[in-house]
Enzyme design. Structure first.
Site, PDB file in Angstrom:
ATOM      1  N   GLU A 176     -27.971 -14.404 -47.781  1.00  0.00           N
ATOM      2  CA  GLU A 176     -28.104 -15.543 -48.698  1.00  0.00           C
ATOM      3  C   GLU A 176     -29.475 -15.562 -49.363  1.00  0.00           C
ATOM      4  O   GLU A 176     -29.734 -16.371 -50.244  1.00  0.00           O
ATOM      5  CB  GLU A 176     -27.806 -16.860 -47.975  1.00  0.00           C
ATOM      6  CG  GLU A 176     -28.706 -17.204 -46.800  1.00  0.00           C
ATOM      7  CD  GLU A 176     -28.267 -16.586 -45.466  1.00  0.00           C
ATOM      8  OE1 GLU A 176     -27.894 -15.394 -45.450  1.00  0.00           O
ATOM      9  OE2 GLU A 176     -28.331 -17.291 -44.440  1.00  0.00           O
ATOM     10  N   SER A 226     -30.563  -8.613 -37.570  1.00  0.00           N
ATOM     11  CA  SER A 226     -31.407  -8.699 -36.376  1.00  0.00           C
ATOM     12  C   SER A 226     -30.559  -8.569 -35.104  1.00  0.00           C
ATOM     13  O   SER A 226     -29.355  -8.850 -35.107  1.00  0.00           O
ATOM     14  CB  SER A 226     -32.167 -10.022 -36.385  1.00  0.00           C
ATOM     15  OG  SER A 226     -31.244 -11.087 -36.416  1.00  0.00           O
ATOM     16  N   CYS A 281     -36.080  -1.458 -41.363  1.00  0.00           N
ATOM     17  CA  CYS A 281     -35.724  -1.213 -39.959  1.00  0.00           C
ATOM     18  C   CYS A 281     -36.205   0.163 -39.520  1.00  0.00           C
ATOM     19  O   CYS A 281     -36.218   0.468 -38.334  1.00  0.00           O
ATOM     20  CB  CYS A 281     -34.226  -1.327 -39.764  1.00  0.00           C
ATOM     21  SG  CYS A 281     -33.333   0.006 -40.533  1.00  0.00           S
TER      22      CYS A 281
HETATM   23  P1  NAD Z   1     -30.480 -11.602 -39.968  1.00  0.00           P
HETATM   24  O1  NAD Z   1     -29.908 -11.210 -38.662  1.00  0.00           O
HETATM   25  O2  NAD Z   1     -31.239 -12.881 -40.053  1.00  0.00           O
HETATM   26  O3  NAD Z   1     -29.300 -11.759 -41.050  1.00  0.00           O
HETATM   27  C1  NAD Z   1     -28.359 -10.725 -41.274  1.00  0.00           C
HETATM   28  C2  NAD Z   1     -27.045 -11.343 -41.736  1.00  0.00           C
HETATM   29  O4  NAD Z   1     -26.532 -12.193 -40.707  1.00  0.00           O
HETATM   30  C3  NAD Z   1     -27.171 -12.200 -42.984  1.00  0.00           C
HETATM   31  O5  NAD Z   1     -26.069 -11.936 -43.829  1.00  0.00           O
HETATM   32  C4  NAD Z   1     -27.148 -13.615 -42.440  1.00  0.00           C
HETATM   33  O6  NAD Z   1     -26.569 -14.539 -43.343  1.00  0.00           O
HETATM   34  C5  NAD Z   1     -26.277 -13.503 -41.204  1.00  0.00           C
HETATM   35  N1  NAD Z   1     -26.651 -14.469 -40.167  1.00  0.00           N
HETATM   36  C6  NAD Z   1     -27.884 -14.968 -39.927  1.00  0.00           C
HETATM   37  N2  NAD Z   1     -27.831 -15.832 -38.889  1.00  0.00           N
HETATM   38  C7  NAD Z   1     -26.557 -15.862 -38.460  1.00  0.00           C
HETATM   39  C8  NAD Z   1     -25.880 -16.545 -37.410  1.00  0.00           C
HETATM   40  N3  NAD Z   1     -26.525 -17.391 -36.587  1.00  0.00           N
HETATM   41  N4  NAD Z   1     -24.574 -16.322 -37.248  1.00  0.00           N
HETATM   42  C9  NAD Z   1     -23.914 -15.492 -38.060  1.00  0.00           C
HETATM   43  N5  NAD Z   1     -24.492 -14.807 -39.066  1.00  0.00           N
HETATM   44  C10 NAD Z   1     -25.794 -14.994 -39.271  1.00  0.00           C
HETATM   45  O7  NAD Z   1     -31.338 -10.371 -40.496  1.00  0.00           O
HETATM   46  P2  NAD Z   1     -32.253 -10.279 -41.793  1.00  0.00           P
HETATM   47  O8  NAD Z   1     -33.476 -11.099 -41.571  1.00  0.00           O
HETATM   48  O9  NAD Z   1     -31.451 -10.515 -43.013  1.00  0.00           O
HETATM   49  O10 NAD Z   1     -32.628  -8.724 -41.782  1.00  0.00           O
HETATM   50  C11 NAD Z   1     -33.700  -8.198 -41.048  1.00  0.00           C
HETATM   51  C12 NAD Z   1     -33.227  -7.604 -39.751  1.00  0.00           C
HETATM   52  O11 NAD Z   1     -32.256  -6.594 -39.990  1.00  0.00           O
HETATM   53  C13 NAD Z   1     -34.343  -6.899 -38.980  1.00  0.00           C
HETATM   54  O12 NAD Z   1     -34.199  -7.188 -37.622  1.00  0.00           O
HETATM   55  C14 NAD Z   1     -34.082  -5.425 -39.249  1.00  0.00           C
HETATM   56  O13 NAD Z   1     -34.579  -4.531 -38.283  1.00  0.00           O
HETATM   57  C15 NAD Z   1     -32.606  -5.402 -39.282  1.00  0.00           C
HETATM   58  N6  NAD Z   1     -32.094  -4.231 -39.982  1.00  0.00           N
HETATM   59  C16 NAD Z   1     -31.520  -3.251 -39.234  1.00  0.00           C
HETATM   60  C17 NAD Z   1     -31.045  -2.112 -39.850  1.00  0.00           C
HETATM   61  C18 NAD Z   1     -30.393  -1.023 -39.050  1.00  0.00           C
HETATM   62  O14 NAD Z   1     -29.726  -0.187 -39.636  1.00  0.00           O
HETATM   63  N7  NAD Z   1     -30.543  -1.001 -37.739  1.00  0.00           N
HETATM   64  C19 NAD Z   1     -31.154  -1.974 -41.239  1.00  0.00           C
HETATM   65  C20 NAD Z   1     -31.738  -3.006 -41.972  1.00  0.00           C
HETATM   66  C21 NAD Z   1     -32.200  -4.134 -41.325  1.00  0.00           C
END
Ligand code: NAD
Length: 499
Positions: A176, A226, A281
């Site tokens: 979002e 995350s 990441c």
């Molecule tokens: P995030 O977990 O906050 O959000 C990711 C997605 O989950 C978003 O679409 C969000 O709307 C949704 N979300 C958030 N809270 C939620 C909940 N309580 N219940 C259900 N859905 C929910 O992550 P972010 O801040 O957008 O991205 C950064 C994170 O992603 C870092 O930890 C990074 O390391 C990780 N990441 C990992 C990879 C990989 O391939 N391992 C790649 C890119 C990013």
């Protein structure tokens, strides 16, 4: 104030839930748009449309599906500048980095042009008398993906390109925080020839995610974000009988051996530690020099390079090394962790805390930071910071260095810098981490290999893109057929009298 939409059934559709999230311009700190947060009913509507559209798409032969991918590649190249600008405006990364984000997604789309070859099944002729056996790779049906803010072009494409090439419908729930590029990608896919309703974008938060996780028609969920959310989505999705793959957070170590080319290692750490403000990441967040003498030489090389880093808005063009972090909350979290590092006794060698940019005082900029003498019990070592902060942990020996990386709960990426082939081979063989660089700081595999970490960086069995994606987005059906002798024995034309 711009009001963003969903992309449902081939149209931009206004949100009906009455709930919205603010979309910021991280460089100025201003709210530039509102994005609708979908209700369970809006998700149900998208699923209904996807379920109707999917069978005809699955019946379209793989070569024709591949042609849509081919046309999409052309459109991505045509609109590269436009996509990169929209991406930088919401995410904050520099324009060259935003183009890289689109490019690394585009490369997976190119790989998916090979769908006819990749989807060919297996065949055993004459497994028995008159018996043949063959396997088909069939699409799952309606699939869904939930993506993070840090790669708003690449990661959606890593998911939807193979899902669609395999004949599925796909519902994307992007972050979002930067939803505009995913909406643009869905439009471009349709311009490339994808039938309406096969790819939809539904914006939202936990309510939309939960609606996807509990909808009985959704067959698979892909997630990147995350670790706590990855764990939740994996558990809930699996409990609901779906195929799920979730990719989580990271804490990537780079080991610097005493024989490493120190200029090369320092340059690599600058790009891998501070590029994209550390919001990758695969960023290197921990440098592990082996031996105090190596550590001293490394710090000496790093400090002037860090002090030269140019932090600014994407609008400053190529003249900027990295931009702001994504939100004020992300900035506060990073600054809080930096303070914890100071409080817990780490040595803050480069302190960027008073960084400020004239004209952009309200932007979410964080100056570069370098810590030395970090220890494994400190929060800055244990937690993912996701900011421009590099921690140095001094190791007494190679064994101590490899153990450090192996004992960390995350296992996404790692690197070793050395001139010694024996150390490099040993490291690659023993390390319990999914992606390994040897004198390469960010070892992101190319589209035709697969991407995925180990340990708490992943939940699920198959990696992203490459051949694994074609396994994840299909299921195998094996047919055993027997044809008793028939017409080839000759027709019976004479009227036979009953015996
Ligand atoms: P995030 O977990 O906050 O959000 C990711 C997605 O989950 C978003 O679409 C969000 O709307 C949704 N979300 C958030 N809270 C939620 C909940 N309580 N219940 C259900 N859905 C929910 O992550 P972010 O801040 O957008 O991205 C950064 C994170 O992603 C870092 O930890 C990074 O390391 C990780 N990441 C990992 C990879 C990989 O391939 N391992 C790649 C890119 C990013």
């Amino acid at each position: 104030m711009q009001e963003l939409t969903h992309y449902i059934g081939g149209e931009h559709v206004k949100g009906t839930s009455g709930r919205f999230a603010d979309v910021y311009n991280p460089a100025t700190g201003e709210v530039q748009a509102k994005v609708p947060l979908a209700s369970t009913d809006e998700i149900a509507k998208a699923v209904e449309i996807a379920a109707k559209a999917q069978p005809a798409w699955a019946a379209t032969n793989p070569q024709r599906r591949a042609r849509v991918m081919m046309a999409f590649v052309g459109l991505l190249n045509r609109d590269m500048d436009k996509l990169a600008e929209a991406l930088s405006r919401e995410h904050g990364k520099t324009l060259p980095d935003a183009k890289g984000d689109v490019q690394r997604g585009l490369e997976v789309v190119e790989y998916c042009i090979g769908a006819p070859e990749l989807l060919k099944g297996e065949y055993t002729d004459s497994a028995g008398p008159g018996i043949d056996m063959y396997s088909m790779k069939q699409p799952l049906g309606v699939t869904a993906g939930i993506t993070p803010f840090n790669f708003p072009a690449m990661i959606p494409m890593w998911m939807f390109a193979p899902a669609l090439a395999c004949g599925n419908a796909f519902i994307l729930k992007p972050s979002e925080r930067d939803p505009s590029v995913p909406l643009m990608l869905a439009e471009l896919m349709e311009e490339a020839g994808l039938p309406r309703g096969v790819l939809q974008v539904v914006n939202g938060d936990k309510e939309a995610v939960d609606a996807l996780l509990h909808h009985p028609v959704i067959q698979s969920i892909g997630f990147v974000g995350s670790t706590p959310i990855a764990e939740y989505i994996y558990g809930t999705g699996c409990a609901n009988g779906k195929r799920v793959q979730c990719f989580g957070g990271a804490k990537n170590h780079m080991i610097i051996m005493p024989d490493a080319d120190m200029d090369q290692a320092a340059d690599a750490l600058i790009g891998a530690g501070y590029g994209a403000a550390g919001e990758r990441c695969m960023a290197i967040s921990v440098a592990v020099p082996v031996g105090d003498e190596t550590a001293d030489r490394l710090i000496e090389k790093l400090v002037p390079r860090i002090e030269k880093l140019k932090v600014g808005p994407y609008t400053a063009g190529d003249d900027v090394d990295y931009g702001p972090v994504v939100t004020a909350a992300a900035k506060q979290n990073i600054l809080g962790l930096i303070q914890s590092g100071v409080d817990q006794g780490a040595e803050l060698v480069v302190d960027g805390r008073d960084f400020s940019l004239q004209g952009y005082e309200d932007g979410f900029f964080v100056g570069p930071h370098l810590f030395d003498r970090v220890t494994p019990d400190m929060d800055i070592y244990k937690k993912e910071i996701f900011g421009p902060v590099l921690s140095t942990v001094r190791a007494g020996s190679y064994e101590e260095a490899i153990k450090l990386a192996m004992d960390h709960e995350y296992g996404n990426g790692t690197a070793i810098f050395t001139r010694d082939g024996d150390a490099a081979r040993d490291f690659a063989n023993r390390i319990n981490i999914g992606m390994v660089g040897i004198n390469v700081p960010i070892p992101v595999p190319l589209a035709y290999h697969t991407f995925g970490g180990w340990k708490k960086s992943v939940f699920g069995d198959l990696n992203q893109h490459g051949p694994d994606a074609f396994k994840f987005y299909t299921r195998t059906k094996t047919v055993t057929s027997r044809w008793p002798s028939g017409i080839k024995e000759g027709g019976e034309f004479n009227f036979k009298a009953m015996d």
